[in-house]
Motif scaffolding. Structure first.
Motif, mmCIF file in Angstrom:
data_model
loop_
_atom_site.group_PDB
_atom_site.id
_atom_site.type_symbol
_atom_site.label_atom_id
_atom_site.label_comp_id
_atom_site.label_asym_id
_atom_site.label_seq_id
_atom_site.Cartn_x
_atom_site.Cartn_y
_atom_site.Cartn_z
ATOM 1 N N ARG A 121 -59.679 8.448 31.178
ATOM 2 C CA ARG A 121 -60.258 9.646 30.569
ATOM 3 C C ARG A 121 -59.231 10.191 29.582
ATOM 4 N NH1 ARG A 121 -60.172 13.523 35.823
ATOM 5 N NH2 ARG A 121 -60.567 11.534 36.870
ATOM 6 N N PRO A 122 -59.624 11.065 28.664
ATOM 7 C CA PRO A 122 -58.615 11.702 27.805
ATOM 8 C C PRO A 122 -57.652 12.523 28.664
ATOM 9 C CG PRO A 122 -60.813 11.991 26.894
ATOM 10 C CD PRO A 122 -61.003 11.434 28.281
ATOM 11 N N LEU A 123 -56.360 12.275 28.505
ATOM 12 C CA LEU A 123 -55.347 12.919 29.325
ATOM 13 C C LEU A 123 -54.205 13.407 28.441
ATOM 14 C CD1 LEU A 123 -55.041 10.220 32.118
ATOM 15 C CD2 LEU A 123 -56.044 12.485 32.428
ATOM 16 N N VAL A 124 -53.623 14.537 28.812
ATOM 17 C CA VAL A 124 -52.450 15.037 28.110
ATOM 18 C C VAL A 124 -51.230 14.772 28.990
ATOM 19 C CG1 VAL A 124 -51.316 17.009 27.040
ATOM 20 C CG2 VAL A 124 -53.812 16.813 26.960
ATOM 21 N N LEU A 125 -50.464 13.757 28.607
ATOM 22 C CA LEU A 125 -49.234 13.458 29.332
ATOM 23 C C LEU A 125 -48.156 14.478 28.978
ATOM 24 C CD1 LEU A 125 -48.957 9.592 28.880
ATOM 25 C CD2 LEU A 125 -49.748 10.812 30.906
ATOM 26 N N ASP A 126 -47.349 14.832 29.946
ATOM 27 C CA ASP A 126 -46.186 15.677 29.714
ATOM 28 C C ASP A 126 -45.050 15.108 30.550
ATOM 29 O OD1 ASP A 126 -45.441 18.840 28.806
ATOM 30 O OD2 ASP A 126 -44.258 17.950 30.411
ATOM 31 N N VAL A 127 -44.054 14.534 29.878
ATOM 32 C CA VAL A 127 -42.933 13.919 30.595
ATOM 33 C C VAL A 127 -41.714 14.831 30.614
ATOM 34 C CG1 VAL A 127 -43.747 11.578 30.119
ATOM 35 C CG2 VAL A 127 -42.116 12.661 28.556
ATOM 36 N N GLY A 128 -41.952 16.130 30.457
ATOM 37 C CA GLY A 128 -40.848 17.087 30.409
ATOM 38 C C GLY A 128 -40.028 17.151 31.680
ATOM 39 N N ALA A 129 -40.593 16.728 32.811
ATOM 40 C CA ALA A 129 -39.844 16.799 34.069
ATOM 41 C C ALA A 129 -38.694 15.811 34.120
ATOM 42 C CB ALA A 129 -40.789 16.545 35.244
ATOM 43 N N ALA A 130 -38.747 14.737 33.335
ATOM 44 C CA ALA A 130 -37.687 13.723 33.397
ATOM 45 C C ALA A 130 -37.340 13.142 32.031
ATOM 46 C CB ALA A 130 -38.103 12.591 34.334
ATOM 47 N N GLY A 131 -38.133 13.434 31.007
ATOM 48 C CA GLY A 131 -37.969 12.779 29.718
ATOM 49 C C GLY A 131 -36.653 13.076 29.029
ATOM 50 N N LYS A 132 -36.211 14.334 29.064
ATOM 51 C CA LYS A 132 -34.967 14.669 28.367
ATOM 52 C C LYS A 132 -33.778 13.987 29.034
ATOM 53 C CE LYS A 132 -33.908 19.098 27.937
ATOM 54 N NZ LYS A 132 -32.586 19.493 28.501
ATOM 55 N N GLY A 133 -33.776 13.948 30.363
ATOM 56 C CA GLY A 133 -32.711 13.244 31.059
ATOM 57 C C GLY A 133 -32.694 11.765 30.720
ATOM 58 N N TYR A 134 -33.874 11.183 30.572
ATOM 59 C CA TYR A 134 -33.952 9.775 30.207
ATOM 60 C C TYR A 134 -33.429 9.544 28.796
ATOM 61 C CZ TYR A 134 -35.757 5.028 29.910
ATOM 62 O OH TYR A 134 -35.867 3.667 29.765
ATOM 63 N N LEU A 135 -33.730 10.461 27.880
ATOM 64 C CA LEU A 135 -33.224 10.319 26.519
ATOM 65 C C LEU A 135 -31.701 10.469 26.486
ATOM 66 C CD1 LEU A 135 -33.830 9.802 23.592
ATOM 67 C CD2 LEU A 135 -34.363 12.230 23.300
ATOM 68 N N TRP A 224 -30.099 22.296 40.333
ATOM 69 C CA TRP A 224 -29.145 21.400 39.685
ATOM 70 C C TRP A 224 -29.120 20.131 40.514
ATOM 71 C CZ3 TRP A 224 -28.550 26.511 40.626
ATOM 72 C CH2 TRP A 224 -28.314 27.355 39.535
ATOM 73 N N ALA A 225 -29.255 18.985 39.872
ATOM 74 C CA ALA A 225 -29.248 17.701 40.575
ATOM 75 C C ALA A 225 -28.221 16.785 39.941
ATOM 76 C CB ALA A 225 -30.627 17.056 40.536
ATOM 77 N N MET A 226 -27.457 16.086 40.781
ATOM 78 C CA MET A 226 -26.466 15.114 40.329
ATOM 79 C C MET A 226 -26.864 13.740 40.850
ATOM 80 S SD MET A 226 -22.986 17.340 41.044
ATOM 81 C CE MET A 226 -21.879 16.137 40.288
ATOM 82 N N ALA A 227 -26.981 12.787 39.925
ATOM 83 C CA ALA A 227 -27.378 11.430 40.283
ATOM 84 C C ALA A 227 -26.706 10.450 39.331
ATOM 85 C CB ALA A 227 -28.897 11.286 40.235
ATOM 86 N N LYS A 228 -26.927 9.180 39.558
ATOM 87 C CA LYS A 228 -26.273 8.163 38.731
ATOM 88 C C LYS A 228 -26.776 8.194 37.299
ATOM 89 C CE LYS A 228 -23.273 4.861 38.374
ATOM 90 N NZ LYS A 228 -21.835 5.185 38.507
ATOM 91 N N THR A 229 -28.042 8.494 37.103
ATOM 92 C CA THR A 229 -28.621 8.492 35.754
ATOM 93 C C THR A 229 -29.229 9.847 35.422
ATOM 94 O OG1 THR A 229 -30.834 7.789 36.455
ATOM 95 C CG2 THR A 229 -29.203 6.050 36.022
ATOM 96 N N GLY A 230 -29.339 10.122 34.119
ATOM 97 C CA GLY A 230 -30.014 11.329 33.685
ATOM 98 C C GLY A 230 -31.486 11.315 34.040
ATOM 99 N N LEU A 231 -32.106 10.151 34.009
ATOM 100 C CA LEU A 231 -33.521 10.025 34.363
ATOM 101 C C LEU A 231 -33.769 10.540 35.775
ATOM 102 C CD1 LEU A 231 -36.402 8.923 33.867
ATOM 103 C CD2 LEU A 231 -35.572 6.695 34.668
ATOM 104 N N GLU A 232 -32.981 10.060 36.734
ATOM 105 C CA GLU A 232 -33.178 10.494 38.117
ATOM 106 C C GLU A 232 -32.767 11.951 38.294
ATOM 107 O OE1 GLU A 232 -31.628 8.097 41.224
ATOM 108 O OE2 GLU A 232 -33.087 6.492 40.891
ATOM 109 N N ALA A 233 -31.635 12.342 37.719
ATOM 110 C CA ALA A 233 -31.168 13.715 37.904
ATOM 111 C C ALA A 233 -32.160 14.717 37.334
ATOM 112 C CB ALA A 233 -29.795 13.892 37.257
#
Length: 277
Positions: A121-135, A224-233
């Motif tokens: 269906r038409p969907l509006v994705l929002d990856v704000g919960a993890a996208g900036k850390g991944y970038l 505040w979360a500390m993890a090995k990668t920005g994606l996970e944190a």
């Protein structure tokens, strides 16, 4: 990305690296931004179908799938339409509609397979919960590929560090930017922060949505979360608003601090740092 970035390195940047980083950030934005008409996410919002994503997108969707399961569906990349009806839309109207869109269930709406996202269906994705850390991770990888191995990439609270000496990072108080909740040491990993007051535009209206209810989180006000990668944190910083740390620890390896609306502060037992509150 909606915020200031800073990259600090011990060695000078090789010729052309700044332009390479800028081009990669632009490509990321052109894929995932729901605030521009020419993005892949905007195309998905208009028409259901099967959409190929960049080669590295699998990590992002896999992380979302793990968070979705670990939080009993509270963290989801399908909150975009709900945020739009709350006023956090492309035009930043900041005016909530009377009828708030519910968050679709992952199982009924999307499937990820072989680098493509299929939507029903038409969907509006929002990856704000993890996208900036991944970038932040992606920029860090570009630095490593260019021969730089001591650096800090700071996307205004989402940080990745590499190098032999740890850095001390203050945890900004969500209610008073002149104070710190505490200080942690970060070494060859990532620290990501999230606060409900950072993108708030009305009484009880902010960007951290519980996908099971369609409502903004109200019990926790900063994490505040500390993890090995920005994606996970980054993903865990959001998940800590919506799930208990002990439940998340079954799936993820991380340390954390979180502040509740009551002012109480909670920390992981082996956190490398100290709290002042």
């Amino acid at each position: 990305m909606g915020t200031r970035w800073q990259v600090d390195t011990v060695d000078p940047l090789p010729a052309g690296l700044v332009e390479q980083i800028a081009a990669r950030v632009e490509a990321f934005d052109r894929t995932y931004s729901r605030f521009r008409d020419d993005s892949l996410v905007s195309a998905i919002a208009r028409t259901p179908g099967s959409y190929p994503f960049p080669d590295d997108a699998g990590e992002l969707f896999e992380l979302y799938r793990r968070l979705y399961e670990a939080t009993d569906a509270a963290v989801s990349p399908l909150v975009g339409r709900t945020l739009e009806t709350m006023g956090y839309d492309r035009g930043y109207s900041l005016r909530a509609l009377e009828q708030r869109a519910p968050v679709p269930r992952w199982e009924d709406s999307i499937a990820w397979h072989d680098g493509a996202l299929t939507t029903l269906r038409p969907l509006v994705l929002d990856v704000g919960a993890a996208g900036k850390g991944y970038l932040v991770d992606i920029v860090g990888r570009l630095l490593v590929a260019a021969g730089l191995h001591e650096f800090v990439v700071d996307a205004s609270g989402d940080i990745v560090h590499a190098g032999p000496a740890p850095i001390r990072v203050a945890l900004e108080h969500p209610l008073d930017g002149t104070k710190a909740v505490g200080v942690v040491e970060l070494a060859n990993g990532s620290l990501c922060a999230s606060a409900s007051n950072r993108r708030a535009w009305g009484d009880g209206l902010h960007h951290i949505i519980d996908a099971t209810t369609g409502l903004p989180a109200d019990r926790v006000i900063a994490t505040w979360a500390m993890a090995k990668t920005g994606l996970e944190a980054d993903g865990l910083a959001t998940a800590l608003f919506l799930a208990e740390p002990a439940r998340l620890a079954h799936t993820f390896d991380f340390d954390f601090v979180r502040m509740f609306a009551t002012g109480r502060v909670e920390r992981s037992p082996h956190l490398n740092g100290e709290l002042f509150v």
